[in-house]
Design a protein around this motif. Structure first.
Motif, PDB file in Angstrom:
ATOM      1  N   UNK A   9       0.841  -1.193   0.000  1.00 16.68           N
ATOM      2  CA  UNK A   9       0.000   0.000   0.000  1.00 16.68           C
ATOM      3  C   UNK A   9       0.876   1.242   0.000  1.00 16.68           C
ATOM      4  N   UNK A  10       0.231   2.384  -0.228  1.00 13.67           N
ATOM      5  CA  UNK A  10       0.916   3.657  -0.086  1.00 13.67           C
ATOM      6  C   UNK A  10       1.254   4.283  -1.421  1.00 13.67           C
ATOM      7  N   UNK A  11       1.138   5.606  -1.491  1.00 13.32           N
ATOM      8  CA  UNK A  11       1.533   6.356  -2.672  1.00 13.32           C
ATOM      9  C   UNK A  11       3.019   6.676  -2.589  1.00 13.32           C
ATOM     10  N   UNK A  12       3.629   6.993  -3.734  1.00 11.62           N
ATOM     11  CA  UNK A  12       5.041   7.338  -3.748  1.00 11.62           C
ATOM     12  C   UNK A  12       5.245   8.668  -3.043  1.00 11.62           C
ATOM     13  N   UNK A  13       6.116   8.672  -2.043  1.00 13.47           N
ATOM     14  CA  UNK A  13       6.320   9.870  -1.237  1.00 13.47           C
ATOM     15  C   UNK A  13       7.208  10.872  -1.957  1.00 13.47           C
ATOM     16  N   UNK A  14       7.008  12.126  -1.642  1.00 15.82           N
ATOM     17  CA  UNK A  14       7.850  13.187  -2.177  1.00 15.82           C
ATOM     18  C   UNK A  14       8.667  13.808  -1.056  1.00 15.82           C
ATOM     19  N   UNK A  15       9.974  13.894  -1.258  1.00 20.92           N
ATOM     20  CA  UNK A  15      10.889  14.548  -0.328  1.00 20.92           C
ATOM     21  C   UNK A  15      10.744  14.058   1.118  1.00 20.92           C
ATOM     22  N   UNK A  16      10.859  12.735   1.342  1.00 20.48           N
ATOM     23  CA  UNK A  16      10.730  12.243   2.707  1.00 20.48           C
ATOM     24  C   UNK A  16      12.074  11.933   3.355  1.00 20.48           C
ATOM     25  N   UNK A  17      13.187  12.195   2.675  1.00 18.80           N
ATOM     26  CA  UNK A  17      14.435  11.547   3.060  1.00 18.80           C
ATOM     27  C   UNK A  17      15.145  12.183   4.247  1.00 18.80           C
ATOM     28  N   UNK A 123      11.336   2.464  13.233  1.00 22.82           N
ATOM     29  CA  UNK A 123      11.130   3.648  14.044  1.00 22.82           C
ATOM     30  C   UNK A 123      10.929   4.894  13.214  1.00 22.82           C
ATOM     31  N   UNK A 124      10.318   5.919  13.830  1.00 18.05           N
ATOM     32  CA  UNK A 124      10.089   7.211  13.173  1.00 18.05           C
ATOM     33  C   UNK A 124       9.304   7.067  11.874  1.00 18.05           C
ATOM     34  N   UNK A 125       8.434   6.072  11.791  1.00 16.89           N
ATOM     35  CA  UNK A 125       7.583   5.911  10.620  1.00 16.89           C
ATOM     36  C   UNK A 125       8.189   5.121   9.483  1.00 16.89           C
ATOM     37  N   UNK A 126       9.423   4.619   9.647  1.00 18.25           N
ATOM     38  CA  UNK A 126      10.113   3.901   8.572  1.00 18.25           C
ATOM     39  C   UNK A 126       9.888   2.394   8.708  1.00 18.25           C
ATOM     40  N   UNK A 127       9.471   1.769   7.605  1.00 19.42           N
ATOM     41  CA  UNK A 127       9.147   0.348   7.593  1.00 19.42           C
ATOM     42  C   UNK A 127       9.714  -0.284   6.318  1.00 19.42           C
ATOM     43  N   UNK A 128      10.236  -1.501   6.456  1.00 20.60           N
ATOM     44  CA  UNK A 128      10.579  -2.287   5.270  1.00 20.60           C
ATOM     45  C   UNK A 128       9.739  -3.551   5.252  1.00 20.60           C
ATOM     46  N   UNK A 129       9.373  -3.967   4.051  1.00 28.81           N
ATOM     47  CA  UNK A 129       8.548  -5.161   3.851  1.00 28.81           C
ATOM     48  C   UNK A 129       9.253  -6.077   2.860  1.00 28.81           C
ATOM     49  N   UNK A 130       9.303  -7.364   3.185  1.00 28.20           N
ATOM     50  CA  UNK A 130      10.053  -8.350   2.401  1.00 28.20           C
ATOM     51  C   UNK A 130       9.073  -9.409   1.901  1.00 28.20           C
ATOM     52  N   UNK A 169       9.968  -3.404  -0.132  1.00 32.98           N
ATOM     53  CA  UNK A 169       9.312  -2.115  -0.205  1.00 32.98           C
ATOM     54  C   UNK A 169       9.719  -1.289   1.010  1.00 32.98           C
ATOM     55  N   UNK A 170      10.103  -0.040   0.766  1.00 32.73           N
ATOM     56  CA  UNK A 170      10.437   0.905   1.840  1.00 32.73           C
ATOM     57  C   UNK A 170       9.304   1.907   1.946  1.00 32.73           C
ATOM     58  N   UNK A 171       8.798   2.131   3.173  1.00 33.86           N
ATOM     59  CA  UNK A 171       7.715   3.094   3.369  1.00 33.86           C
ATOM     60  C   UNK A 171       8.046   4.026   4.528  1.00 33.86           C
ATOM     61  N   UNK A 172       7.574   5.261   4.398  1.00 31.89           N
ATOM     62  CA  UNK A 172       7.686   6.228   5.482  1.00 31.89           C
ATOM     63  C   UNK A 172       6.303   6.809   5.723  1.00 31.89           C
ATOM     64  N   UNK A 173       5.787   6.602   6.914  1.00 35.51           N
ATOM     65  CA  UNK A 173       4.413   7.036   7.241  1.00 35.51           C
ATOM     66  C   UNK A 173       3.420   6.553   6.190  1.00 35.51           C
ATOM     67  N   UNK A 174       3.560   5.285   5.807  1.00 32.53           N
ATOM     68  CA  UNK A 174       2.676   4.596   4.858  1.00 32.53           C
ATOM     69  C   UNK A 174       2.774   5.108   3.429  1.00 32.53           C
ATOM     70  N   UNK A 175       3.805   5.868   3.125  1.00 31.20           N
ATOM     71  CA  UNK A 175       4.046   6.288   1.746  1.00 31.20           C
ATOM     72  C   UNK A 175       5.294   5.585   1.221  1.00 31.20           C
ATOM     73  N   UNK A 176       5.218   5.131  -0.031  1.00 33.34           N
ATOM     74  CA  UNK A 176       6.334   4.418  -0.638  1.00 33.34           C
ATOM     75  C   UNK A 176       7.501   5.367  -0.879  1.00 33.34           C
TER      76      UNK A 176
END
Length: 324
Positions: A9-17, A123-130, A169-176
């Motif tokens: 899930x999640x839309x492609x994030x802009x400037x989250x880095x 942590x801090x909203x960062x998630x990886x999915x395998x 998949x790498x996500x930050x606050x549910x955004x790709x």
């Protein structure tokens, strides 16, 4: 069963880095030798697809990076999936069979397109999915604390997939977030040229296609045997039916040229070049000669394979063969 959904899930994030973690390579193989990146994150917001360099190595809506193995045999031998960073496991799934996806099998997936997998919260909203891990290989459980580089399981063929690979998949606050280009959210001429802000701890090069493997056989192999790893011989008899060189590759573009050449004790015996007509995720070509009267001279032979793009060598390989 998963204790937390691993739906993609999640839309492609802009400037989250800003403040993003760095990630290590999530597979225990050597990129360009024993594995390769087949697909990158799709940066095209429309119905088309483009990777972060505006190349075609993605597909519509693809939300991760696919680290692929060259064959089913390589998968069966076992290649570890590794935690890309420290974190806590928040979900797992195991027990799904390793098999090629077919349209008729879609209802049986029942939303489990990821197959066997693991979710890690950094942590801090960062998630990886395998995703697409091998059946019965998942080695962690919900609540486990994992360290960077720790094995999570093995690359497999579970879920919606037609080749053995890890989809991460790498996500930050549910955004790709694209780990190859974390500060971009869609293709443009400027973004294609870069620079791209990588989240990889040791930056991984973008590879726009190349050879998966090449080999010799005594007849033109089936595509299924090439993909499985069955095709290919190191030795053949002098009286074999034919001498065939094949190439299995990925990421073709229209007008790429694939060259096949065989040389032996008496010099060059076969040479052929084919111009590819379209972009393909994976493809194979083969060519050779029937065995002459009296058989092939015994000794050492060499297969030469090159892929050319815009007049430059994209990839090449030399394959040895002994004729006895």
């Amino acid at each position: 069963m998963l204790t937390r959904s691993i739906a993609l899930i999640g839309a492609l994030a802009a400037y989250p880095a800003a403040g993003a973690p760095t990630f290590s390579t999530p597979v225990d193989c050597e990129l360009g030798t024993s594995c390769f990146v087949q697909n990158y994150v799709d940066h095209d917001p429309g119905p088309g697809h483009q990777d972060h360099s505006c190349g075609p190595l993605s597909y519509d809506g693809h939300k991760g990076t696919d680290f692929a193995l060259p064959s089913l045999l390589a998968m069966q031998e076992g290649v570890d999936v590794l935690a890309a960073a420290d974190g806590i496991v928040t979900g797992t799934r195991d027990g799904m069979a390793d098999r090629l996806f077919r349209v008729e099998n879609s209802p049986a997936l029942n939303g489990r397109d990821c197959g066997n997998g693991v979710v890690v919260d950094h942590g801090d909203g960062w998630v990886t999915q395998y995703c697409h891990m091998k059946q019965d290989s998942v080695a962690v459980a919900q609540g486990d604390r994992v360290r960077r580089g720790q094995p999570l399981g093995e690359i497999g063929l579970s879920g919606r997939t037609q080749f053995p690979h890890l989809h991460i998949s790498v996500r930050h606050n549910d955004q790709v977030v694209d780990p190859y280009s974390a500060d971009t959210s869609g293709p443009s001429p400027d973004q294609c040229k870069g620079p791209h802000r990588s989240l990889w701890e040791a930056p991984l090069a973008y590879v726009p296609g190349g050879l998966i493997r090449a080999g010799f056989d005594v007849t033109i192999p089936t595509y299924e045997d090439v993909k499985s790893g069955i095709a290919g011989r190191a030795e053949i008899p002098s009286q074999a039916k034919a001498l065939v060189l094949f190439a299995y590759a990925y990421g073709s573009r229209a007008n790429d040229i694939l060259e096949l050449r065989i040389s032996g004790p008496e010099g060059e015996i076969f040479s052929h070049a084919v111009t590819l007509e379209k972009a393909q995720a994976q493809y194979f070509r083969a060519g050779g000669k029937r065995t002459p009267m009296g058989g092939w001279p015994k000794g050492a032979y060499l297969g030469h394979v090159r892929i050319l793009r815009d007049g430059k060598v994209l990839d090449h390989s030399e394959v040895p063969l002994t004729i006895q």
